[in-house]
Design a protein around this motif. Sequence first.
Motif, short mmCIF file in Angstrom:
data_model
loop_
_atom_site.label_atom_id
_atom_site.label_comp_id
_atom_site.label_asym_id
_atom_site.label_seq_id
_atom_site.Cartn_x
_atom_site.Cartn_y
_atom_site.Cartn_z
N ASP A 142 -0.63 -4.06 3.44
CA ASP A 142 0.22 -3.21 4.26
C ASP A 142 1.17 -4.14 5.03
O ASP A 142 0.74 -4.87 5.93
CB ASP A 142 -0.63 -2.39 5.23
CG ASP A 142 0.21 -1.42 6.06
OD1 ASP A 142 1.45 -1.54 6.05
OD2 ASP A 142 -0.38 -0.54 6.71
N GLU A 177 9.84 0.08 3.39
CA GLU A 177 8.93 -0.13 4.51
C GLU A 177 9.56 0.19 5.86
O GLU A 177 8.84 0.42 6.84
CB GLU A 177 8.42 -1.57 4.51
CG GLU A 177 7.61 -1.96 3.29
CD GLU A 177 6.32 -1.17 3.16
OE1 GLU A 177 5.97 -0.43 4.10
OE2 GLU A 177 5.66 -1.28 2.11
N VAL A 235 0.83 -1.21 0.00
CA VAL A 235 0.00 0.00 0.00
C VAL A 235 0.86 1.26 0.00
O VAL A 235 0.37 2.35 -0.30
CB VAL A 235 -0.95 0.02 1.22
CG1 VAL A 235 -1.94 -1.12 1.16
CG2 VAL A 235 -0.16 -0.01 2.53
N SER A 236 2.15 1.11 0.32
CA SER A 236 3.04 2.26 0.37
C SER A 236 3.47 2.73 -1.02
O SER A 236 4.10 3.78 -1.14
CB SER A 236 4.29 1.93 1.20
OG SER A 236 4.93 0.77 0.70
#
Length: 227
Positions: free
Chosen positions: A132, A156, A112-113
């Motif tokens: 995520d 992340e 999702v990043s």
Amino acid sequence: MLVKERYVDLKACISRLPENGYGANVSMWPSRLNTPPDRLQSIQYESFIARKELLKAEDKFWSETIAGYVRAWRWKKFKLRNVMDMKAGFGGFAAALIEQGFDCWVLNVVPVSGSNTLPVLYDRGLLGVMHDWCEPFDTYPRTYDLLHAAGLFSVERKRCNMSTIMLEMDRILRPGGRAYIRDSLDVMDELQQIAKAMGWQATVRDTSEGPHASYRILTCDKHLLRP
């Protein structure tokens, strides 16, 4: 107190292709795997290079890389059934496995990043989900034989602890499974320490670019622990 059961019709879990616009013209399998789909142009991507060129470059990179893995590390001897690409991009890793003739199921995970590339994955005929990686991953009903993470941790780690992701990888990787982590030099030492602390056999290796490259590969084997 009696509760009356209520049955609800199931809804289609696969959406229909649009009749016009992006996604309307999709090639048949297997040609669709290597055909840049129309919806590629709808992806929000920070790049000055044309999206079609990015997809072709990614496919070429992973085609050459996986061919190198097959030669150097004898991947054809691996018993691969369930494979996960933890940062899938446009699906070049999965396409390379198909090109090499691996008979395995590949789940492409889009963090999702980053950019949502799921429409491209679907139009190429690949499986994919968004996730995520700072949260647990729902693995029911399967575990995985191979986890692949390229450029995941250097991104992340700005959002969560790398050990959190590594512990989640340990949970979803079956005993006897393998993890291949390709990432920048500044995260490799810590990742290797975490891997060894979890009981994995972990080795840092040079990429095909040689010892002066800014990336390394951490190859990990998860053995069955015995008392």
